[in-house]
Design a protein around this motif. Structure first.
Motif, PDB file in Angstrom:
ATOM      1  N   LEU A  82      69.403  30.845 -38.851  1.00  0.00           N
ATOM      2  CA  LEU A  82      70.236  31.665 -38.085  1.00  0.00           C
ATOM      3  C   LEU A  82      71.654  31.495 -38.267  1.00  0.00           C
ATOM      4  CD1 LEU A  82      68.802  31.465 -34.205  1.00  0.00           C
ATOM      5  CD2 LEU A  82      68.458  33.267 -35.800  1.00  0.00           C
ATOM      6  N   ASP A  83      72.105  30.325 -38.971  1.00  0.00           N
ATOM      7  CA  ASP A  83      73.574  30.652 -39.538  1.00  0.00           C
ATOM      8  C   ASP A  83      74.102  31.741 -39.956  1.00  0.00           C
ATOM      9  OD1 ASP A  83      73.247  28.091 -38.637  1.00  0.00           O
ATOM     10  OD2 ASP A  83      73.734  26.942 -40.538  1.00  0.00           O
ATOM     11  N   PRO A  84      73.649  32.382 -40.915  1.00  0.00           N
ATOM     12  CA  PRO A  84      74.181  33.620 -41.433  1.00  0.00           C
ATOM     13  C   PRO A  84      74.367  34.628 -40.659  1.00  0.00           C
ATOM     14  CG  PRO A  84      72.520  32.617 -43.074  1.00  0.00           C
ATOM     15  CD  PRO A  84      72.315  32.010 -41.727  1.00  0.00           C
TER      16      PRO A  84
ATOM     17  N   LEU B 147      58.308  33.811 -31.205  1.00  0.00           N
ATOM     18  CA  LEU B 147      59.029  33.927 -29.901  1.00  0.00           C
ATOM     19  C   LEU B 147      60.520  34.305 -29.719  1.00  0.00           C
ATOM     20  CD1 LEU B 147      56.682  31.216 -27.899  1.00  0.00           C
ATOM     21  CD2 LEU B 147      56.526  33.780 -27.912  1.00  0.00           C
ATOM     22  N   GLY B 148      60.928  33.660 -30.796  1.00  0.00           N
ATOM     23  CA  GLY B 148      62.611  33.903 -30.768  1.00  0.00           C
ATOM     24  C   GLY B 148      62.956  35.181 -31.178  1.00  0.00           C
ATOM     25  N   ALA B 149      61.989  35.670 -32.149  1.00  0.00           N
ATOM     26  CA  ALA B 149      62.351  37.107 -32.547  1.00  0.00           C
ATOM     27  C   ALA B 149      62.124  37.896 -31.399  1.00  0.00           C
ATOM     28  CB  ALA B 149      61.401  37.554 -33.719  1.00  0.00           C
TER      29      ALA B 149
ATOM     30  N   LEU C 251      63.830  35.582 -37.779  1.00  0.00           N
ATOM     31  CA  LEU C 251      62.919  34.815 -37.175  1.00  0.00           C
ATOM     32  C   LEU C 251      61.510  35.188 -37.345  1.00  0.00           C
ATOM     33  CD1 LEU C 251      64.788  33.832 -33.851  1.00  0.00           C
ATOM     34  CD2 LEU C 251      64.559  32.538 -35.938  1.00  0.00           C
ATOM     35  N   ALA C 252      61.266  36.489 -37.126  1.00  0.00           N
ATOM     36  CA  ALA C 252      59.761  37.071 -37.413  1.00  0.00           C
ATOM     37  C   ALA C 252      59.226  36.716 -38.758  1.00  0.00           C
ATOM     38  CB  ALA C 252      59.596  38.407 -37.242  1.00  0.00           C
TER      39      ALA C 252
ATOM     40  N   LEU D 157      55.715  33.064 -42.263  1.00  0.00           N
ATOM     41  CA  LEU D 157      55.706  32.329 -43.355  1.00  0.00           C
ATOM     42  C   LEU D 157      55.273  30.875 -43.207  1.00  0.00           C
ATOM     43  CD1 LEU D 157      58.943  33.486 -45.402  1.00  0.00           C
ATOM     44  CD2 LEU D 157      56.617  33.834 -46.043  1.00  0.00           C
ATOM     45  N   VAL D 158      55.706  30.415 -41.952  1.00  0.00           N
ATOM     46  CA  VAL D 158      55.633  28.933 -41.817  1.00  0.00           C
ATOM     47  C   VAL D 158      54.247  28.783 -41.282  1.00  0.00           C
ATOM     48  CG1 VAL D 158      56.230  27.240 -39.961  1.00  0.00           C
ATOM     49  CG2 VAL D 158      58.043  28.555 -41.122  1.00  0.00           C
TER      50      VAL D 158
END
Length: 395
Positions: A26-28, A88-90, A164-165, A170-171
């Protein structure tokens, strides 16, 4: 003597790569997150702190769970949790909801890395343990390196939700691959333990003089080295270099240096020995901190962080090996505590740097950190006792 490393290490490296992708994802794209939810950049930047802090505080619990219920199984569960938290964050509809998913992501990521190191130590004998841990670190560092750069690229096309999605998907795919891979891997040296043995393992860890030195050393590392990173961009701004891409390149130099370590550790370790690696590594870190203190151009700073990354992992890799040998029965616990102190150092490091820069100035603060790191290398070489590992006979 020259037998190849177990193929299962490739699966473990894949797990650390997948977990590390999300750490700086999320940094960028923080400006977009802040804009969408109407919060300040400073508030949005709290994601990094909560991720690191959550990662740290879950270590003792997850390390004990890995020793009791199975390391490979827990690693896969944590990868799935990390992937689902990202997805979920997405879909988050409020800032508190997104914040909560990052806490879950910190828990998931926190269960992968120390368990990966523990599995690596289980699978490889003491004579090759540092080289094998270097391969595991390579997966994590590649994930860190690509996570931030890929998220910036994805963010340009799909926004922060797309970041995030995609990373979550990928994870989850990596979790499935890792789970399938572990079914066929030789994990006969990764036994589970029970509560009684775990309690004895804790006693073994904390009665070992090396434990106090290892854990104090990685806390100091986290403060002095990783605590610097939030200030790199502002240092470059002071030089008139306002491009965030340039700041990303400079910080990425540290990860490149870490990858260089993984490629050279098998050559340098026999010549320098463990004590020499810690002294040389810490000295390289200290010299580069001093170089950054003088405010050279961004190109020189990028080279300095590359050398700093190489030196950092020379001493950090040695400390990880010492931690892996504190207790065979509670190895995941010992390495989880190692990660706990390291990430607590990363939590307090930026605070210490901020206080020092505000009250003493940039140069005195960085030179102090440089002196501390050099002294740390000599102290570790002098105080850490190399003993025959308890599992040496099984190697």
């Amino acid at each position: 003597m020259n037998s190849p490393l177990p193929p299962a290490l490739n699966i473990i490296a894949l797990a650390t790569f997948a977990a590390s992708l999300s750490a700086r994802a999320l940094d960028p794209v923080l400006p977009h997150v802040a804009g969408d939810f109407g919060v300040s950049i400073a508030t949005a930047a709290g994601f990094s702190a909560v991720f690191a802090f959550t990662f740290a505080i879950v270590q003792p619990v997850l390390g004990a769970a890995a020793d009791m219920f199975g390391k490979a199984r827990l690693m896969v569960v944590c990868l799935v949790l990390l992937g689902l938290a990202s997805v979920l964050g997405a879909m988050a509809t409020s800032f508190p909801m997104l914040f909560a998913t990052r806490i879950l992501a910190g828990i998931g990521s926190g269960g992968v890395f120390p368990v990966a190191l523990s599995l690596t130590s289980d699978l490889v004998g003491p004579d090759k343990r540092q080289v094998a841990i270097g391969r595991t670190l390579a997966g994590a560092m590649t994930g860190n390196l690509l996570g931030a750069s890929a998220s910036g690229l994805i963010g340009d096309f799909l926004g922060w939700r797309g970041v995030l999605a995609v990373l979550g998907a990928l994870v989850i795919v990596a979790a499935i691959a890792v789970g399938a891979g572990f079914r066929s891997a030789d994990l006969s040296r990764a036994p589970k333990t029970n509560f009684s043995a775990l309690r004895q393992g804790y006693r073994t860890i904390f009665t070992n003089p090396n434990a106090r030195i290892c854990y104090a050393a990685v806390f100091i590392e986290g403060c002095c080295v990783l605590g610097l990173f939030p200030f790199v961009a502002s240092f470059l701004f002071d030089l008139g270099e306002t491009s965030l891409s340039i700041a990303g390149i400079v910080i990425a130099g540290f990860a490149v240096g870490g990858l260089f370590y993984t490629m050279t550790v098998s050559r340098f370790l026999p010549g320098l020995g463990v004590k020499g690696m810690m002294i040389v590594g810490a000295s390289l870190v200290g010299l580069q901190l001093a170089a950054v203190a003088f405010g050279p151009s961004w190109k020189i700073q990028a080279v300095s962080l590359l050398i700093m990354g190489w030196g950092f992992y020379m001493i950090h890799g040695c400390l990880q090996v010492f931690a892996s040998e504190l207790s065979v029965e509670a190895r995941a616990t010992a390495l989880a505590l190692h990660s706990f102190f390291f990430f607590m150092g990363q939590t307090f490091g930026p605070i210490a740097y901020g206080f020092g820069i505000q009250h003493a100035g940039k140069m005195p603060t960085l030179l102090t950190a440089a002196a501390i790191m050099i002294a740390l290398g000599f102290a570790c070489a002098r105080l850490l006792r190399q003993t025959r590992p308890a599992d040496a006979g099984a190697a």
